[in-house]
Design an enzyme around this catalytic site. Structure first.
Site, PDB file in Angstrom:
ATOM      1  N   ILE A  70      45.550  47.262  47.260  1.00 25.90           N
ATOM      2  CA  ILE A  70      44.135  47.560  47.521  1.00 25.90           C
ATOM      3  C   ILE A  70      44.012  48.269  48.870  1.00 25.90           C
ATOM      4  CG2 ILE A  70      43.466  45.480  46.264  1.00 25.90           C
ATOM      5  CD1 ILE A  70      42.216  44.390  48.845  1.00 25.90           C
ATOM      6  N   ASP A  72      40.530  50.653  50.927  1.00 24.79           N
ATOM      7  CA  ASP A  72      39.156  50.630  51.441  1.00 24.79           C
ATOM      8  C   ASP A  72      38.144  49.811  50.633  1.00 24.79           C
ATOM      9  OD1 ASP A  72      40.718  52.735  52.254  1.00 24.79           O
ATOM     10  OD2 ASP A  72      39.245  54.275  51.841  1.00 24.79           O
ATOM     11  N   TRP A 131      38.080  58.113  44.702  1.00 19.64           N
ATOM     12  CA  TRP A 131      38.281  57.677  46.081  1.00 19.64           C
ATOM     13  C   TRP A 131      36.984  57.112  46.661  1.00 19.64           C
ATOM     14  CZ3 TRP A 131      41.945  61.710  48.857  1.00 19.64           C
ATOM     15  CH2 TRP A 131      43.173  61.732  48.184  1.00 19.64           C
ATOM     16  N   SER A 132      37.030  56.857  47.971  1.00 18.25           N
ATOM     17  CA  SER A 132      35.994  56.024  48.584  1.00 18.25           C
ATOM     18  C   SER A 132      34.595  56.618  48.566  1.00 18.25           C
ATOM     19  CB  SER A 132      36.396  55.695  50.015  1.00 18.25           C
ATOM     20  OG  SER A 132      37.451  54.786  49.957  1.00 18.25           O
ATOM     21  N   ARG A 195      35.613  64.109  52.082  1.00 18.84           N
ATOM     22  CA  ARG A 195      35.542  62.885  51.267  1.00 18.84           C
ATOM     23  C   ARG A 195      34.742  61.757  51.935  1.00 18.84           C
ATOM     24  NH1 ARG A 195      41.016  63.614  52.816  1.00 18.84           N
ATOM     25  NH2 ARG A 195      41.861  61.963  54.151  1.00 18.84           N
ATOM     26  N   ASP A 196      34.532  60.712  51.141  1.00 21.57           N
ATOM     27  CA  ASP A 196      33.978  59.427  51.562  1.00 21.57           C
ATOM     28  C   ASP A 196      32.495  59.501  51.934  1.00 21.57           C
ATOM     29  OD1 ASP A 196      36.666  58.856  51.262  1.00 21.57           O
ATOM     30  OD2 ASP A 196      37.090  58.789  53.405  1.00 21.57           O
ATOM     31  N   GLU A 250      37.661  60.031  58.169  1.00 15.23           N
ATOM     32  CA  GLU A 250      37.555  59.345  56.892  1.00 15.23           C
ATOM     33  C   GLU A 250      36.444  58.290  56.997  1.00 15.23           C
ATOM     34  OE1 GLU A 250      41.876  59.516  54.860  1.00 15.23           O
ATOM     35  OE2 GLU A 250      41.686  57.905  56.327  1.00 15.23           O
TER      36      GLU A 250
HETATM   37  N1  DQQ Z   1      41.362  56.113  51.365  1.00 16.85           N
HETATM   38  C1  DQQ Z   1      40.722  56.753  50.251  1.00 16.85           C
HETATM   39  C2  DQQ Z   1      40.089  57.978  50.811  1.00 16.85           C
HETATM   40  C3  DQQ Z   1      39.867  57.621  52.231  1.00 16.85           C
HETATM   41  C4  DQQ Z   1      41.100  56.855  52.576  1.00 16.85           C
HETATM   42  C5  DQQ Z   1      41.732  57.023  49.183  1.00 16.85           C
HETATM   43  C6  DQQ Z   1      40.928  55.956  53.763  1.00 16.85           C
HETATM   44  O1  DQQ Z   1      38.875  58.290  50.133  1.00 16.85           O
HETATM   45  O2  DQQ Z   1      39.683  58.757  53.029  1.00 16.85           O
HETATM   46  O3  DQQ Z   1      42.227  55.825  48.653  1.00 16.85           O
HETATM   47  O4  DQQ Z   1      41.811  54.889  53.766  1.00 16.85           O
END
Ligand code: DQQ
Length: 586
Positions: A70, A72, A131-132, A195-196, A250
């Site tokens: 696991i 984020d 992703w996150s 991202r994120d 991130e």
């Molecule tokens: N983990 C995700 C990304 C993020 C990164 C991918 C941060 O979306 O930038 O698993 O740990």
């Protein structure tokens, strides 16, 4: 259910290695190349001696699924009486890859029910990974998730998903509208550094806004988007904020805090008595920092205060193993809650053999300190419901060089609160101003066994009976030109007899005027292979992962130590046993 309890055979480590290896390779063959984020992807897996794999080191009251990787925490939200925690999860193994949004629900943030993953790769806009991202509750009580999908060209896209059935208490199924991606990387955006998405907010105007983490060359960026209808999103002319030489940002998080009091605020709150927080997770350094500042809603401009540095030397939620964190507003208790990921710090091939990797640190309530200069965190009050048998030590002098054991509880899972009275400040070591921006280096240099003037004093946790193994959690007080400086430190360098473990020292400074208060407090949460410490009522926090080989279960001990010249006094210490064999349902 995708994450039931492993059957007995899985606990045979050797067999686990072979099976996990086979599974990963089979999946690799089916799906072709994996998408790489900032986590390592292992093409070939090594075997590991069964002796180093000890499932008694799994945490019990930290959020940890029965098996697999696991990372984020995603989206956290409260909706109609239920807390939702989504998180990055590899259904196929205990290294990063094949990422889905796993989903667990709870009514108290302590007991969790595991559900099927909420979002898995299924469409061209997320076929290479989900992703996150974050959740937002829209007017009319409609939740929506914004997440990053990886497309066939490995581009990072921002997508939305809505619950299929709002009358399902747990919101088990999520639907991805065909109009995704809601936000695609346009001109001038690096599509592999985009991202994120954050929770969206709405200020005094009618637009929704959110930011997406990014970089341009080495400049970290929080790119701002606006929308009237939550469907069409337009990039703002200027990012919300950007800082040179910080690399990829991130998991940005942007939210308001009340200037006075501990009450949390909805992400859209604005007006007098409100400050804002911008937190970013630095991919380059693998730790986070935040600033406090003023947000001008109409100009969409965020101006950090000048009370802390706006770079990697700035303030951190946690000076240890804590990354990709995310907050959410809990309307039930009017508080803001912080979740963060604590990765393993064991060798990867051991993670593979164990079959599990990564936990979430305990949820923490977060608010602005009365000084206005920093945030303060405290484990959510619900955790106290897990406290069992306890012991108390009062008014005990700890002379320089002394150590005593806190007996009477099993301290492999414990909650320890201690208040130290400090005197003899004239004995404090001189503070070299060059140490001011690097507490971690100072702690590495002046570890727990290095004698000091005032301190090091604190706790030795997860210690073996003869202290061959121990993780030191301590303060050391220095005298600078006009004030005292307090260093808080985690020293796990002697935490295990096992060789080849990553055992970094972690540290932060504590903003307390010790000459005035004469006291400093410490709380440590111990859970087999994690130690989370809160100095001075939550002003400075540190998390470490440790893997004792002797100090396990009933063989774990707890000591108080003082390795300084000056005496200190334990005015009160309370240590509760926490009985939690395994977290249910996570
Ligand atoms: N983990 C995700 C990304 C993020 C990164 C991918 C941060 O979306 O930038 O698993 O740990």
């Amino acid at each position: 259910m995708g994450m039931g309890k492993p059957s007995g055979v899985w606990w045979t480590p050797w067999l686990a290695v072979v099976l996990v290896h086979w599974l990963l390779c089979a999946t690799e063959r089916r799906r072709g190349p994996v998408v790489e984020a900032s986590h390592e992807v292992f093409a070939s897996l090594q075997s590991v001696p069964a002796s180093v794999v000890d499932n008694r080191l799994r945490t019990g009251y930290h959020f940890q699924p029965p098996r697999n990787w696991i990372n984020d925490p995603n989206g956290p939200m409260y909706y109609n009486g239920v807390y939702h925690l989504f998180y990055q999860y590899n259904p196929n193994g205990s290294v990063w890859g094949h990422i889905v949004w796993a989903h667990s629900v709870s009514t108290d943030l302590v007991n969790w029910i595991a559900l099927e993953p909420a979002i898995r790769p299924s469409k061209p806009f997320d076929i290479n990974g989900c992703w996150s991202g974050s959740a937002t509750v829209l007017p009319g009580n409609r939740p929506v998730i914004f997440y990053t999908g990886i497309d066939p060209q490995q581009r990072q896209l921002q997508n939305v998903a809505y619950p299929k059935d709002l009358s399902d208490r747990y919101l088990r199924e999520w639907v991805k509208p065909d109009y995704n991606p809601a936000i695609a990387p346009g001109d001038g955006i690096n599509a592999s550094a985009f991202r994120d998405p954050t929770t969206a907010w709405r200020g005094p105007g009618s637009h929704w806004k959110l930011v997406v983490g990014s970089k341009w060359n080495r400049r970290g960026k929080a790119i701002l988007y606006r929308s009237r209808d939550f469907v069409h999103w337009v990039k703002a002319k200027h990012p919300l904020h950007t800082v040179k030489d910080t690399g990829m940002w991130e998991c940005p998080d942007f939210y308001p805090v009340a200037v006075k009091g501990r009450r949390g605020l909805d992400t859209s709150a604005y007006g007098d008595g409100v400050k804002h927080v911008l937190k970013v997770s630095l991919d380059l350094r693998r730790y986070e920092y935040y600033t406090l500042g003023k947000y001008y809603h109409y100009q969409d401009k965020y101006v950090p205060d000048n009370t802390s540095a706006d770079d990697h030397t700035g303030l951190r939620y946690d000076y240890g193993n804590f990354y990709a964190s995310k907050t959410f507003f809990d309307p039930k208790k009017q508080r803001r809650i912080l979740w963060g990921w604590a990765n393993e710090s064991d060798a990867k091939h051991v993670d593979i053999a164990k079959g599990w990797a990564g936990i979430q640190a305990v949820p923490r309530t977060i608010w602005l300190d009365s000084s206005g200069r920093q945030l303060v965190q405290w484990p959510i009050e619900e955790l106290e419901s897990l406290r069992g048998k306890h012991v108390v030590v009062e008014h005990k002098k700890v002379s320089g060089g002394d150590t005593f054991e806190v007996e009477g509880i099993n301290s492999s899972q414990a909650d320890v609160e201690v208040a130290f009275e400090v005197s003899g400040l004239e004995k404090a070591e001189a503070f070299d101003p060059s140490w001011a921006t690097d507490a971690e280096a100072l702690c590495g240099q002046k570890r727990a066994h290095v004698k000091g003037g005032v301190g090091p004093f604190g706790l030795l946790v997860l210690a073996s009976a003869n202290m061959e193994e121990k993780t030191a959690v301590f303060f050391r007080i220095f005298k600078a030109e006009h004030k005292h400086v307090i260093l808080m430190c985690h020293d796990p360098t002697r935490s295990s007899m096992r060789p080849n473990l990553y055992r970094p020292t972690f540290a932060g400074y504590v903003d307390v005027d010790i000459a005035k208060t004469g006291k400093i407090s410490l709380r440590s949460l111990i859970d087999h292979s994690v130690v989370e410490s809160f100095g001075a009522e939550g002003k400075t926090c540190i998390t470490s992962r440790v893997y004792p080989s002797l100090a396990i279960g009933k063989d774990a001990h707890l000591f108080v130590f003082n390795n300084g010249l000056a005496d200190v006094k334990v005015s009160e210490l309370k240590a509760w046993e926490i009985r939690r064999p395994l977290m249910n349902g996570a």
